[in-house]
Write an enzyme that holds these catalytic residues in place. Sequence first.
Site, PDB file in Angstrom:
ATOM      1  N   ALA A   9      10.788   1.664  28.564  1.00 28.52           N
ATOM      2  CA  ALA A   9      10.925   3.122  28.381  1.00 28.52           C
ATOM      3  C   ALA A   9       9.621   3.877  28.633  1.00 28.52           C
ATOM      4  CB  ALA A   9      11.447   3.409  26.977  1.00 28.52           C
ATOM      5  N   ARG A  11       8.289   4.606  31.712  1.00 23.49           N
ATOM      6  CA  ARG A  11       8.231   5.350  32.989  1.00 23.49           C
ATOM      7  C   ARG A  11       9.643   5.554  33.513  1.00 23.49           C
ATOM      8  NH1 ARG A  11       6.295   1.691  36.723  1.00 23.49           N
ATOM      9  NH2 ARG A  11       6.068  -0.081  35.335  1.00 23.49           N
ATOM     10  N   ASN A  85      17.249  -1.333  30.065  1.00 25.81           N
ATOM     11  CA  ASN A  85      16.802  -0.607  31.256  1.00 25.81           C
ATOM     12  C   ASN A  85      15.667  -1.326  31.987  1.00 25.81           C
ATOM     13  OD1 ASN A  85      16.185   2.006  32.886  1.00 25.81           O
ATOM     14  ND2 ASN A  85      14.269   1.498  31.850  1.00 25.81           N
ATOM     15  N   SER A 137      22.680  -1.892  39.308  1.00 25.31           N
ATOM     16  CA  SER A 137      22.250  -1.212  40.526  1.00 25.31           C
ATOM     17  C   SER A 137      23.390  -1.331  41.524  1.00 25.31           C
ATOM     18  CB  SER A 137      21.005  -1.896  41.106  1.00 25.31           C
ATOM     19  OG  SER A 137      20.776  -1.433  42.430  1.00 25.31           O
ATOM     20  N   TYR A 150      16.890  -9.495  43.598  1.00 18.65           N
ATOM     21  CA  TYR A 150      17.283  -8.302  42.823  1.00 18.65           C
ATOM     22  C   TYR A 150      18.807  -8.167  42.793  1.00 18.65           C
ATOM     23  CZ  TYR A 150      17.119  -3.377  41.325  1.00 18.65           C
ATOM     24  OH  TYR A 150      17.275  -2.188  40.645  1.00 18.65           O
ATOM     25  N   ALA A 152      21.043 -10.476  43.181  1.00 16.88           N
ATOM     26  CA  ALA A 152      21.609 -11.554  42.353  1.00 16.88           C
ATOM     27  C   ALA A 152      21.489 -11.198  40.876  1.00 16.88           C
ATOM     28  CB  ALA A 152      20.886 -12.870  42.643  1.00 16.88           C
ATOM     29  N   ILE A 183      16.806   6.181  43.106  1.00 16.41           N
ATOM     30  CA  ILE A 183      16.322   7.173  42.134  1.00 16.41           C
ATOM     31  C   ILE A 183      14.809   7.298  42.301  1.00 16.41           C
ATOM     32  CG2 ILE A 183      16.289   7.798  39.674  1.00 16.41           C
ATOM     33  CD1 ILE A 183      19.158   7.402  40.882  1.00 16.41           C
TER      34      ILE A 183
HETATM   35  P1  NAP Z   1      10.070   1.702  36.964  1.00 14.34           P
HETATM   36  O1  NAP Z   1       9.726   3.129  37.160  1.00 14.34           O
HETATM   37  O2  NAP Z   1       9.422   0.661  37.817  1.00 14.34           O
HETATM   38  O3  NAP Z   1       9.856   1.325  35.413  1.00 14.34           O
HETATM   39  C1  NAP Z   1      10.141   0.031  34.984  1.00 14.34           C
HETATM   40  C2  NAP Z   1      10.085  -0.028  33.477  1.00 14.34           C
HETATM   41  O4  NAP Z   1      10.455  -1.353  33.083  1.00 14.34           O
HETATM   42  C3  NAP Z   1       8.713   0.247  32.920  1.00 14.34           C
HETATM   43  O5  NAP Z   1       8.859   0.960  31.712  1.00 14.34           O
HETATM   44  C4  NAP Z   1       8.149  -1.141  32.636  1.00 14.34           C
HETATM   45  O6  NAP Z   1       7.259  -1.183  31.535  1.00 14.34           O
HETATM   46  C5  NAP Z   1       9.428  -1.872  32.257  1.00 14.34           C
HETATM   47  N1  NAP Z   1       9.339  -3.315  32.419  1.00 14.34           N
HETATM   48  C6  NAP Z   1       9.130  -4.013  33.561  1.00 14.34           C
HETATM   49  N2  NAP Z   1       9.130  -5.331  33.297  1.00 14.34           N
HETATM   50  C7  NAP Z   1       9.332  -5.453  31.970  1.00 14.34           C
HETATM   51  C8  NAP Z   1       9.417  -6.552  31.085  1.00 14.34           C
HETATM   52  N3  NAP Z   1       9.292  -7.813  31.527  1.00 14.34           N
HETATM   53  N4  NAP Z   1       9.631  -6.307  29.773  1.00 14.34           N
HETATM   54  C9  NAP Z   1       9.764  -5.055  29.299  1.00 14.34           C
HETATM   55  N5  NAP Z   1       9.681  -3.968  30.094  1.00 14.34           N
HETATM   56  C10 NAP Z   1       9.464  -4.173  31.404  1.00 14.34           C
HETATM   57  O7  NAP Z   1      11.653   1.448  37.149  1.00 14.34           O
HETATM   58  P2  NAP Z   1      12.877   2.483  37.215  1.00 14.34           P
HETATM   59  O8  NAP Z   1      13.054   2.897  38.626  1.00 14.34           O
HETATM   60  O9  NAP Z   1      12.757   3.500  36.148  1.00 14.34           O
HETATM   61  O10 NAP Z   1      14.078   1.477  36.904  1.00 14.34           O
HETATM   62  C11 NAP Z   1      14.657   1.345  35.613  1.00 14.34           C
HETATM   63  C12 NAP Z   1      15.891   0.455  35.737  1.00 14.34           C
HETATM   64  O11 NAP Z   1      16.812   1.037  36.665  1.00 14.34           O
HETATM   65  C13 NAP Z   1      15.593  -0.950  36.270  1.00 14.34           C
HETATM   66  O12 NAP Z   1      16.439  -1.873  35.636  1.00 14.34           O
HETATM   67  C14 NAP Z   1      15.952  -0.839  37.734  1.00 14.34           C
HETATM   68  O13 NAP Z   1      16.297  -2.092  38.289  1.00 14.34           O
HETATM   69  C15 NAP Z   1      17.141   0.104  37.667  1.00 14.34           C
HETATM   70  N6  NAP Z   1      17.403   0.769  38.933  1.00 14.34           N
HETATM   71  C16 NAP Z   1      16.467   1.620  39.495  1.00 14.34           C
HETATM   72  C17 NAP Z   1      16.743   2.214  40.702  1.00 14.34           C
HETATM   73  C18 NAP Z   1      15.776   3.158  41.371  1.00 14.34           C
HETATM   74  O14 NAP Z   1      16.076   3.573  42.506  1.00 14.34           O
HETATM   75  N7  NAP Z   1      14.685   3.534  40.769  1.00 14.34           N
HETATM   76  C19 NAP Z   1      17.947   1.942  41.355  1.00 14.34           C
HETATM   77  C20 NAP Z   1      18.858   1.094  40.773  1.00 14.34           C
HETATM   78  C21 NAP Z   1      18.578   0.506  39.546  1.00 14.34           C
HETATM   79  P3  NAP Z   1       5.622  -1.088  31.694  1.00 14.34           P
HETATM   80  O15 NAP Z   1       5.308   0.289  32.203  1.00 14.34           O
HETATM   81  O16 NAP Z   1       5.112  -1.323  30.326  1.00 14.34           O
HETATM   82  O17 NAP Z   1       5.252  -2.155  32.690  1.00 14.34           O
END
Ligand code: NAP
Length: 242
Positions: A9, A11, A85, A137, A150, A152, A183
């Site tokens: 949570a 970012r 998330n 996703s 990803y 998978a 996103i």
């Molecule tokens: P993001 O901006 O890269 O942020 C990722 C978040 O996950 C950060 O808060 C990070 O924490 C945390 N994180 C990463 N590895 C972790 C771990 N091992 N344990 C706990 N926290 C962890 O990603 P986002 O784009 O917001 O994506 C959020 C979710 O939506 C993800 O599941 C992603 O696969 C999914 N999603 C995103 C998109 C897109 O286009 N952005 C599309 C489809 C699905 P730290 O900052 O502390 O590292």
Amino acid sequence: MKVAIVTGATRGIGRQIAIDLAQEGYNVVINYNSNEAKALEVKALCDEFNEAIIVKGNVSEANECQAIIDAAMQKFGRINLLVNNAGITLDNLVLRMTEEDFQKVVQTNLNGTFYMCKYASKIMFKQKSGKIINMASVIGEVGNIGQANYSASKGGVIAMSKSFAKEFASRGITVNCIAPGYIQTDMTNVLSDEIKAEIAKQIPLKRLGEPKDISNAVCFLASDKASYITGQVINVCGGMVI
Ligand code: NAP
């Protein structure tokens, strides 16, 4: 007061979900992996509405997931909503994808979701209520070049959530997925503006999504208005997958 845990949570999508859930009346457990300063920023924003705590924990480690659940219970005494998330990408074409990078993505995105659901459901079973929302996703539905690991992991999240939905329904617990398209977050900021513009052209609604687009769907699934919905996947993707 309702209590929500949001993993990852600090970012992007998770940050917006935490803030919006606080505004919707939840006390929020803000999980972060490495970025304490960002987690504290989110806490300050949530505190404007309700009480929030930050909890460090790497969701790819089972014991750290249990510790997140324990911290939530110690502070608030219940868990009404779990939003899984946290997620990562480590993209590469299959022939160049290392076994380690395959494992790391699956371990974080799929195993992490399993651990959190398992430990939270134990509490929710006792409460005889709860909601779980897992971030999948559209790539988990249709696949993508360079994202074998990803896709998978996210396909696994969708299938696993359907099993949980069947298993938990009799205990008053719903389990659903949201499948975002592209996103605008750090995850997609690795793409050049040119590529983003190209992607936008292919999307029926002609734009990339914002974290708020996803958070709105989370708030709906978390609300009483969604009480008869379980085992479903809501694509929030501007029509990218129809
Ligand atoms: P993001 O901006 O890269 O942020 C990722 C978040 O996950 C950060 O808060 C990070 O924490 C945390 N994180 C990463 N590895 C972790 C771990 N091992 N344990 C706990 N926290 C962890 O990603 P986002 O784009 O917001 O994506 C959020 C979710 O939506 C993800 O599941 C992603 O696969 C999914 N999603 C995103 C998109 C897109 O286009 N952005 C599309 C489809 C699905 P730290 O900052 O502390 O590292």
